[in-house]
Design a protein around this motif. Structure first.
Motif, short mmCIF file in Angstrom:
data_model
loop_
_atom_site.label_atom_id
_atom_site.label_comp_id
_atom_site.label_asym_id
_atom_site.label_seq_id
_atom_site.Cartn_x
_atom_site.Cartn_y
_atom_site.Cartn_z
N PRO A 470 0.80 -1.24 0.00
CA PRO A 470 0.00 0.00 0.00
C PRO A 470 0.83 1.28 0.00
CG PRO A 470 -0.08 -1.09 2.14
CD PRO A 470 0.59 -2.04 1.22
N ASP A 471 2.05 1.24 0.45
CA ASP A 471 2.86 2.46 0.54
C ASP A 471 4.01 2.46 -0.45
OD1 ASP A 471 1.28 3.47 2.61
OD2 ASP A 471 2.44 2.39 4.14
N LYS A 472 3.86 1.75 -1.55
CA LYS A 472 4.91 1.70 -2.56
C LYS A 472 4.66 2.82 -3.57
CE LYS A 472 7.55 -1.72 -5.13
NZ LYS A 472 7.67 -3.15 -5.49
N PRO A 473 5.53 3.84 -3.62
CA PRO A 473 5.27 5.01 -4.48
C PRO A 473 5.09 4.65 -5.95
CG PRO A 473 7.03 5.50 -2.93
CD PRO A 473 6.74 4.04 -2.80
N SER A 474 5.87 3.68 -6.46
CA SER A 474 5.77 3.36 -7.89
C SER A 474 4.38 2.88 -8.28
CB SER A 474 6.80 2.29 -8.26
OG SER A 474 6.58 1.09 -7.53
N VAL A 475 3.71 2.15 -7.37
CA VAL A 475 2.35 1.68 -7.65
C VAL A 475 1.37 2.84 -7.64
CG1 VAL A 475 0.55 0.06 -6.97
CG2 VAL A 475 2.95 -0.50 -6.57
N ILE A 476 1.51 3.71 -6.66
CA ILE A 476 0.61 4.88 -6.56
C ILE A 476 0.78 5.78 -7.78
CG2 ILE A 476 0.08 6.92 -5.18
CD1 ILE A 476 1.06 5.25 -2.73
N ILE A 477 2.03 5.97 -8.22
CA ILE A 477 2.28 6.77 -9.42
C ILE A 477 1.64 6.13 -10.64
CG2 ILE A 477 4.09 7.62 -10.97
CD1 ILE A 477 5.93 7.68 -8.47
N ALA A 478 1.76 4.80 -10.76
CA ALA A 478 1.17 4.10 -11.91
C ALA A 478 -0.35 4.29 -11.94
CB ALA A 478 1.52 2.62 -11.84
N ILE A 479 -0.99 4.21 -10.77
CA ILE A 479 -2.44 4.42 -10.72
C ILE A 479 -2.78 5.86 -11.09
CG2 ILE A 479 -4.44 4.44 -9.18
CD1 ILE A 479 -3.11 2.15 -7.62
N ALA A 480 -1.97 6.81 -10.63
CA ALA A 480 -2.19 8.22 -11.00
C ALA A 480 -2.12 8.41 -12.51
CB ALA A 480 -1.16 9.10 -10.30
N CYS A 481 -1.12 7.78 -13.13
CA CYS A 481 -0.95 7.90 -14.59
C CYS A 481 -2.13 7.29 -15.34
CB CYS A 481 0.36 7.25 -15.02
SG CYS A 481 1.83 8.14 -14.48
N LEU A 482 -2.66 6.19 -14.81
CA LEU A 482 -3.83 5.58 -15.46
C LEU A 482 -5.04 6.50 -15.39
CD1 LEU A 482 -3.59 1.83 -14.42
CD2 LEU A 482 -3.58 2.74 -16.74
N HIS A 483 -5.26 7.11 -14.25
CA HIS A 483 -6.38 8.05 -14.15
C HIS A 483 -6.18 9.22 -15.11
CE1 HIS A 483 -8.67 6.16 -11.04
NE2 HIS A 483 -7.65 6.15 -10.17
N PHE A 484 -4.95 9.64 -15.28
CA PHE A 484 -4.63 10.71 -16.23
C PHE A 484 -5.00 10.28 -17.65
CE2 PHE A 484 -0.68 12.00 -18.78
CZ PHE A 484 -1.33 13.03 -19.43
N LYS A 485 -4.65 9.04 -18.01
CA LYS A 485 -4.96 8.54 -19.35
C LYS A 485 -6.46 8.37 -19.55
CE LYS A 485 -0.54 6.15 -19.86
NZ LYS A 485 0.16 4.86 -19.94
N CYS A 486 -7.18 8.14 -18.45
CA CYS A 486 -8.64 7.99 -18.53
C CYS A 486 -9.35 9.35 -18.41
CB CYS A 486 -9.13 7.05 -17.44
SG CYS A 486 -8.57 5.35 -17.64
N ASN A 487 -8.56 10.44 -18.52
CA ASN A 487 -9.10 11.81 -18.46
C ASN A 487 -9.76 12.13 -17.12
OD1 ASN A 487 -8.33 12.41 -21.17
ND2 ASN A 487 -10.10 11.21 -21.88
N ASN A 488 -9.30 11.46 -16.07
CA ASN A 488 -9.80 11.74 -14.74
C ASN A 488 -8.70 12.51 -13.99
OD1 ASN A 488 -10.91 11.76 -12.17
ND2 ASN A 488 -11.82 9.71 -12.41
#
Length: 749
Positions: A470-488
């Protein structure tokens, strides 16, 4: 005294793999291999079974004569006809060394048998084929090899080798040594066996050398058949005149193949190859046999190399032993690869169970010799994939763990080196949920879905991975990038800020580079993006990270219109790695924007050579060639983007220009007006059309009008001509063309 099967003498440990060979064209005549060694002055064969029903053998079964067929040239084949009782046959030759101390007296005997028919299993018999010898001068226990393995028939009848002689084509070699080395001068004999080139050990030791011996075979099951394919006898010590006279080379070779000591055999074979200049397939294989038995695998490799790895190998298992030594012991995968490649086809590889090892050797060869990328590396990776797939389909010894390893390696090759995320994903998923969880593969599976633009599935797997870490930055960044690609954008911002909160030292390169990219492409805040990219450059720990930061800084300066700065930072990337395909493409694009077409084309072509599927490179080359007025050369590049590269076509800078120039080539050079209309319609519907052609949409409408005129669709042509005039009312030519077109449409009265 009887000894356990695992207690071996020195010579037994060093036994060569056999005598009779398939490829024996030079010093063992073909007739020898087929006719029971007639060339060696002596013939053993099967005699008719004893028919005295009053006599019984040691296990109290009657010896029958009407249920056994003895056939084959020189009585070399026996077959159990009925199988109601065990069928026995004996050798015609009785072996006796009494009263003869000559060095030429035969004291080493070898029989080779092969199963030619397995027969029908009936009843509770736990064996079928039994082979051994029996003493003729006293009651001595027999030594049998049957489907129950090699039994030691003495005080303890429960010792086995766990090897079975029961399948069609199984080959059994029986060795009898009669040299009087016992304490009483009589008990130095030994009986040993080799099954399918595997030494089973000493079955009997301390045999009385004053007795006569006779080969005995027994068959139990109806339809079983056994063939005697070789019989050989030899003195234990070489005659001296054989060692110096070339006229005796054939006898010399026959003799040394029967020597008990492998080092002596190897030395003599080496002398034959050197002195007599005989290096036939059979001699070379015999020499290699000795090296393998002595475990001199480095010498084996040198010997194979001296034959340019072209030697036809009679015993594929030798290649397995040599190859696996370099694979498992030396970790020299290049040498292991050269040896495994000597196995002549996939069937042999599967029989020796080395397809997985060969696949891994090819994988290592691609990384360490071919340089990971490029055409040679890709071809080698595909060979690795071929043998991983062959292992999955046909390798009988591949357990569940091995299957998962094969799939994992395949997926890694597709993902890291062939950029085939679809097949990488399939291989990962085929491993199953348990293996995916155990190996922490959720993140890479999510990345595959991301590359395939299945963002929902990617998000699902990243969140699975987040539950574990849950506290791994690379995973959180990856989820952020996906939301960006989904226009969220809001959710993306939320996850980015959470990642920054975990980065207390403000030193995480990945967070700054990804957030800068988000600001650049989503927020269009170029100055803010530049600041984050500059921090990422300071935080970079590797040359690859530094290079990526410089690329992003260069791209940001391009957006800011500071082309010289963009080129400066792109040159910094190339200073780190002059084969960086992305940087070469970016540099080419920048020089293209500066209208330095020759330099741009050189950089772009170098980028395409390194990475043929590189994003935007093909389109940039097409545009550059068009600007250089090399229209025919530009055509295949423009066409490929339109027909095969939808991602490039969607790009706001490259896509519209490619469509425009492709339509112009179709109209002016190709005269393909139908296709020209289709391409222009794509351009009008492009997401970036309004912004990129805000001031010259009229040119596109006018070209469409002309194409429709060529197709004699004047109504549609008039429609787009009117649109052109409306977009640019200051151009009188459009108004004139409208009048001309309207007049041409009025029917003659």
């Amino acid at each position: 005294m009887l000894r356990n099967a695992d207690v071996l003498t020195k010579w037994e440990k060093d036994l060569v793999n056999g005598y009779c060979r398939i490829h024996s064209s030079t010093y063992i005549p073909d007739v020898v291999t087929r006719l029971s060694m007639l060339y060696l002055y002596i013939l053993d064969s099967f005699t008719a079974p004893h028919c005295d029903t009053n006599n019984t053998d040691h296990n109290n079964e009657k010896i029958e004569c009407d249920d056994l067929i003895i056939s084959g040239l020189n009585q070399t084949r026996i077959e159990c006809k009925y199988g109601n009782l065990t069928s026995y046959a004996f050798g015609a030759t009785r072996i006796n060394n009494n009263n003869n101390n000559s060095s030429m007296t035969p004291s080493y005997y070898h029989w080779r048998f092969q199963i030619t028919g397995e027969g029908v299993i009936e009843g509770d018999d736990d064996f079928d084929f039994v082979v051994g010898v029996r003493a003729k001068q006293s009651q001595t226990s027999y030594c049998f090899v049957g489907s129950h393995g090699l039994k030691v028939h003495g005080d303890d009848a429960t010792q086995y080798t766990h090897k079975r002689f029961d399948k069609k084509h199984d080959t059994l070699d029986m060795y009898l040594q009669l040299s009087g080395d016992g304490d009483d001068g009589r008990g130095g004999g030994q009986l040993s066996f080799i099954l399918n080139n595997d030494a089973l050990g000493v079955a009997f030791s301390s045999l009385d050398t004053t007795h006569s011996y006779q080969m005995q075979c027994a068959l139990t099951n109806r339809g079983s058949s056994l063939q005697l394919i070789a019989y050989h006898q030899s003195p234990m010590h070489p005659p001296q005149h054989w060692l110096s006279d070339a006229h005796y080379v054939h006898e010399y070779l026959h003799h040394i193949r029967a020597l008990a000591d492998t080092e002596t055999t190897r030395t003599y074979l080496q002398r034959v190859m050197r002195v007599y200049d005989i290096a036939t397939v059979d001699v070379c294989n015999a020499y290699l046999d000795c090296l393998v038995i002595q475990k001199k695998f480095k010498q084996c490799f040198d010997f194979l190399a001296s034959k340019s790895f072209q030697l036809e190998i009679d015993t594929p298992r030798n290649l397995k032993k040599i190859g696996t030594y370099f694979y498992f012991t030396e970790h020299d995968f290049e040498k292991a690869l050269r040896v495994f490649q000597c196995l002549r086809d996939d069937q042999q590889l599967l029989q020796q169970h080395v397809t997985v090892e060969l696949a891994f050797c090819y994988e290592q060869h691609a990384k360490n010799v071919c340089g990971c990328h490029g055409a040679a590396a890709k071809a080698t990776y595909r060979l690795a994939l071929k043998y991983y797939e062959l292992s999955l389909a046909h390798e009988s010894k591949l357990q569940e763990h091995g299957r998962s390893e094969c799939l994992h390696h395949m997926a890694a090759i597709y993902f890291n080196y062939l950029d085939d995320h679809k097949l990488a994903l399939k291989s990962f998923l085929d491993m199953g949920d348990a293996q995916i969880h155990r190996r922490d593969l959720e993140s890479v599976i999510a990345t595959c879905y991301d590359q395939l633009r299945d963002y929902d599935a990617a998000l699902k797997y990243f969140k699975k991975y987040q539950l574990k870490y849950p506290d791994k930055p690379s995973v959180i960044i990856a989820i952020a990038c996906l939301h960006f690609k989904c226009n969220n954008s809001k959710k993306a911002e939320k996850y980015f800020q959470r990642a920054f909160a975990l980065d207390g030292a403000d030193s995480n390169w990945m967070i700054h580079i990804k957030y800068g990219y988000f600001l650049l492409n989503e927020k269009h805040d170029y100055r803010a993006a530049l600041r984050y990219f500059q921090v990422s450059a300071r935080n970079a720990l590797t040359s690859e990270e530094k290079s990526e930061s410089y690329k992003c800084i260069g791209a940001t300066y391009d957006r800011l219109g500071e082309m010289e700065k963009a080129i400066e930072f792109t040159d910094k990337v190339l200073a780190i790695n002059d084969s960086d395909a992305d940087a070469l493409n970016n540099a080419g694009y920048f020089y293209l924007a500066k209208r330095q077409y020759a330099k741009a084309l050189s950089l772009l072509r170098k980028s395409l050579d390194i990475y043929p599927d590189g994003e935007l490179t093909t389109g940039n080359i097409g545009v550059c060639l068009y600007e250089m007025q090399q229209y025919q050369e530009a055509l295949p590049y423009l066409q490929r983007v339109v027909e095969e590269m939808p991602v490039d076509l969607k790009h706001p800078d490259v896509g519209p220009k490619v469509l425009h120039y492709y339509a112009l080539v179709l109209f002016k050079q190709q005269r393909n007006f139908d296709e020209c209309v289709s391409v222009l319609q794509q351009l009008i519907k492009h997401d970036a059309f309004e912004s990129k052609y805000e001031h010259n949409k009229d040119e596109i409408y006018y070209l469409l009008s002309r194409a429709y005129c060529k197709l004699t669709d004047f109504q549609t042509a008039l429609k787009f001509l009117s649109a052109a005039s409306k977009s640019n009312p200051n151009r009188q030519i459009y108004k004139n063309q409208i009048e001309i077109l309207k007049n041409s449409m009025i029917p003659n009265v």
